[in-house]
Design a protein around this motif. Structure first.
Motif, mmCIF file in Angstrom:
data_model
loop_
_atom_site.group_PDB
_atom_site.id
_atom_site.type_symbol
_atom_site.label_atom_id
_atom_site.label_comp_id
_atom_site.label_asym_id
_atom_site.label_seq_id
_atom_site.Cartn_x
_atom_site.Cartn_y
_atom_site.Cartn_z
ATOM 1 N N GLY A 129 47.900 -97.665 -46.899
ATOM 2 C CA GLY A 129 47.777 -97.763 -48.353
ATOM 3 C C GLY A 129 47.854 -96.410 -49.037
ATOM 4 O O GLY A 129 48.287 -96.314 -50.193
ATOM 5 N N GLN A 130 47.442 -95.353 -48.354
ATOM 6 C CA GLN A 130 47.535 -94.011 -48.931
ATOM 7 C C GLN A 130 48.994 -93.611 -49.136
ATOM 8 O O GLN A 130 49.354 -93.030 -50.146
ATOM 9 C CB GLN A 130 46.847 -93.001 -48.015
ATOM 10 N N PHE A 131 49.826 -93.926 -48.155
ATOM 11 C CA PHE A 131 51.251 -93.621 -48.267
ATOM 12 C C PHE A 131 51.888 -94.448 -49.378
ATOM 13 O O PHE A 131 52.654 -93.941 -50.196
ATOM 14 C CB PHE A 131 51.976 -93.916 -46.936
ATOM 15 N N GLU A 132 51.546 -95.733 -49.416
ATOM 16 C CA GLU A 132 52.124 -96.624 -50.414
ATOM 17 C C GLU A 132 51.669 -96.253 -51.815
ATOM 18 O O GLU A 132 52.466 -96.283 -52.764
ATOM 19 C CB GLU A 132 51.748 -98.064 -50.095
ATOM 20 N N ALA A 133 50.396 -95.906 -51.977
ATOM 21 C CA ALA A 133 49.892 -95.510 -53.294
ATOM 22 C C ALA A 133 50.579 -94.246 -53.792
ATOM 23 O O ALA A 133 50.870 -94.117 -54.985
ATOM 24 C CB ALA A 133 48.376 -95.311 -53.230
ATOM 25 N N SER A 134 50.848 -93.323 -52.889
ATOM 26 C CA SER A 134 51.534 -92.088 -53.276
ATOM 27 C C SER A 134 52.946 -92.379 -53.758
ATOM 28 O O SER A 134 53.413 -91.784 -54.723
ATOM 29 C CB SER A 134 51.603 -91.128 -52.085
ATOM 30 N N GLU A 135 53.616 -93.298 -53.079
ATOM 31 C CA GLU A 135 54.966 -93.655 -53.494
ATOM 32 C C GLU A 135 54.966 -94.411 -54.813
ATOM 33 O O GLU A 135 55.829 -94.200 -55.662
ATOM 34 C CB GLU A 135 55.644 -94.488 -52.406
ATOM 35 N N VAL A 136 53.978 -95.290 -55.029
ATOM 36 C CA VAL A 136 53.891 -96.058 -56.267
ATOM 37 C C VAL A 136 53.612 -95.133 -57.448
ATOM 38 O O VAL A 136 54.150 -95.333 -58.542
ATOM 39 C CB VAL A 136 52.796 -97.145 -56.151
ATOM 40 N N LEU A 137 52.808 -94.110 -57.231
ATOM 41 C CA LEU A 137 52.515 -93.156 -58.296
ATOM 42 C C LEU A 137 53.692 -92.237 -58.603
ATOM 43 O O LEU A 137 53.652 -91.473 -59.559
ATOM 44 C CB LEU A 137 51.286 -92.316 -57.937
ATOM 45 N N GLY A 138 54.716 -92.286 -57.790
ATOM 46 C CA GLY A 138 55.924 -91.517 -58.060
ATOM 47 C C GLY A 138 55.883 -90.084 -57.555
ATOM 48 O O GLY A 138 56.682 -89.256 -57.990
ATOM 49 N N PHE A 139 54.949 -89.781 -56.656
ATOM 50 C CA PHE A 139 54.910 -88.437 -56.086
ATOM 51 C C PHE A 139 56.135 -88.201 -55.220
ATOM 52 O O PHE A 139 56.595 -89.101 -54.513
ATOM 53 C CB PHE A 139 53.667 -88.235 -55.219
ATOM 54 N N LYS A 140 56.642 -86.988 -55.270
ATOM 55 C CA LYS A 140 57.702 -86.618 -54.346
ATOM 56 C C LYS A 140 57.088 -86.534 -52.950
ATOM 57 O O LYS A 140 55.899 -86.272 -52.795
ATOM 58 C CB LYS A 140 58.319 -85.279 -54.738
ATOM 59 N N LYS A 141 57.922 -86.718 -51.944
ATOM 60 C CA LYS A 141 57.425 -86.766 -50.565
ATOM 61 C C LYS A 141 56.687 -85.478 -50.197
ATOM 62 O O LYS A 141 55.636 -85.494 -49.568
ATOM 63 C CB LYS A 141 58.596 -87.003 -49.619
ATOM 64 N N LYS A 142 57.243 -84.341 -50.611
ATOM 65 C CA LYS A 142 56.621 -83.051 -50.306
ATOM 66 C C LYS A 142 55.246 -82.934 -50.961
ATOM 67 O O LYS A 142 54.292 -82.460 -50.345
ATOM 68 C CB LYS A 142 57.559 -81.944 -50.793
ATOM 69 N N ILE A 143 55.127 -83.392 -52.184
ATOM 70 C CA ILE A 143 53.859 -83.288 -52.917
ATOM 71 C C ILE A 143 52.798 -84.181 -52.280
ATOM 72 O O ILE A 143 51.669 -83.744 -52.055
ATOM 73 C CB ILE A 143 54.063 -83.676 -54.404
ATOM 74 N N TYR A 144 53.146 -85.436 -51.982
ATOM 75 C CA TYR A 144 52.090 -86.289 -51.461
ATOM 76 C C TYR A 144 51.713 -85.933 -50.035
ATOM 77 O O TYR A 144 50.591 -86.194 -49.612
ATOM 78 C CB TYR A 144 52.375 -87.777 -51.667
ATOM 79 N N TYR A 145 52.574 -85.285 -49.308
ATOM 80 C CA TYR A 145 52.156 -84.805 -47.995
ATOM 81 C C TYR A 145 51.174 -83.651 -48.134
ATOM 82 O O TYR A 145 50.166 -83.603 -47.434
ATOM 83 C CB TYR A 145 53.363 -84.387 -47.143
ATOM 84 N N TYR A 146 51.453 -82.700 -49.036
ATOM 85 C CA TYR A 146 50.573 -81.536 -49.180
ATOM 86 C C TYR A 146 49.262 -81.878 -49.873
ATOM 87 O O TYR A 146 48.227 -81.301 -49.564
ATOM 88 C CB TYR A 146 51.277 -80.411 -49.927
ATOM 89 N N LYS A 147 49.280 -82.810 -50.817
ATOM 90 C CA LYS A 147 48.082 -83.092 -51.610
ATOM 91 C C LYS A 147 47.239 -84.250 -51.067
ATOM 92 O O LYS A 147 46.042 -84.290 -51.301
ATOM 93 C CB LYS A 147 48.492 -83.415 -53.051
ATOM 94 N N ILE A 148 47.875 -85.184 -50.358
ATOM 95 C CA ILE A 148 47.143 -86.377 -49.943
ATOM 96 C C ILE A 148 47.072 -86.525 -48.424
ATOM 97 O O ILE A 148 45.997 -86.679 -47.848
ATOM 98 C CB ILE A 148 47.769 -87.643 -50.577
ATOM 99 N N ILE A 149 48.201 -86.457 -47.753
ATOM 100 C CA ILE A 149 48.247 -86.787 -46.324
ATOM 101 C C ILE A 149 47.682 -85.667 -45.459
ATOM 102 O O ILE A 149 46.834 -85.906 -44.593
ATOM 103 C CB ILE A 149 49.692 -87.144 -45.904
ATOM 104 N N ILE A 150 48.132 -84.432 -45.673
ATOM 105 C CA ILE A 150 47.678 -83.329 -44.817
ATOM 106 C C ILE A 150 46.168 -83.083 -44.901
ATOM 107 O O ILE A 150 45.528 -82.897 -43.860
ATOM 108 C CB ILE A 150 48.505 -82.054 -45.088
ATOM 109 N N PRO A 151 45.546 -83.107 -46.098
ATOM 110 C CA PRO A 151 44.079 -82.939 -46.091
ATOM 111 C C PRO A 151 43.338 -84.032 -45.312
ATOM 112 O O PRO A 151 42.367 -83.747 -44.607
ATOM 113 C CB PRO A 151 43.719 -82.995 -47.578
#
Length: 183
Positions: A129-151
């Motif tokens: 759901g974290q990956f899907e929510a990031s995509e739904v919010l329109g984050f670029k792949k690079k941004i959601y990896y650095y801000k959401i997934i990596i932490p």
């Protein structure tokens, strides 16, 4: 206790410098391992079959081959490779590679194989759901990896990275075969 004295009467200064060398090799190796783990964990998580195969090959080989064999391969094989290249350019003398760099790189490759599996497992344990929510919010792949997934990945991987540190610290004793003095 007299043997632990510093100076000519004891081994205290030799043990101190050997301890510093052990820590320096282990720290250098763990950073090399983290760099390699970031690359190969992304390979193993990739949907590209070739990248996935390369990542699996790396972790399978370097976790399965004895550490001493890897060190021998890079130290003695590295000297042979450098001398072969030097011979092409007309130099016929003996060239020995740096024992510190060879040992740190060899142990770093082994550490990277273990860290790759730790990072891969941590990313896979993050809720989809974290990956899907990031995509739904329109984050670029690079941004959601650095801000959401990596932490989140680091939070999950940190306990297991301490195990990789212990393996790396233990493996530093094997580089004494290269002539590097450490504990």
């Amino acid at each position: 206790m007299g043997l632990l004295a510093y100076g000519d009467t004891g081994w205290g200064d030799e043990l101190f410098f050997a301890t510093l060398m052990t820590i320096a090799v282990a720290a250098t190796a763990i950073f090399i391992g983290f760099f390699l783990a970031a690359i190969f964990a992304s390979f193993k998580l990739s949907k590209n079959r070739l990248l996935n195969l390369i990542g699996s090959f790396y972790t399978t080989v370097f976790r399965g081959v004895p550490e001493l064999l890897v060190i021998y391969l890079f130290f003695f094989g590295g000297s042979g490779a450098v001398m072969y290249v030097a011979k092409i350019f007309g130099y016929d003398g003996y060239i020995e590679v740096n024992a510190f760099l060879t040992g740190a790189f060899s142990i770093g490759i082994i550490s990277g194989a273990y860290s790759t599996e730790v990072f891969r497992g941590a990313v896979q344990s993050i809720d989809r759901g974290q990956f899907e929510a990031s995509e739904v919010l329109g984050f670029k792949k690079k941004i959601y990896y650095y801000k959401i997934i990596i932490p989140q990945m680091l939070r999950l991987a940190l306990p297991n990275i301490s195990n990789v540190w212990q393996i790396t610290l233990k493996d530093t004793s094997l580089i004494s075969v290269t002539g590097l003095v450490e504990i």
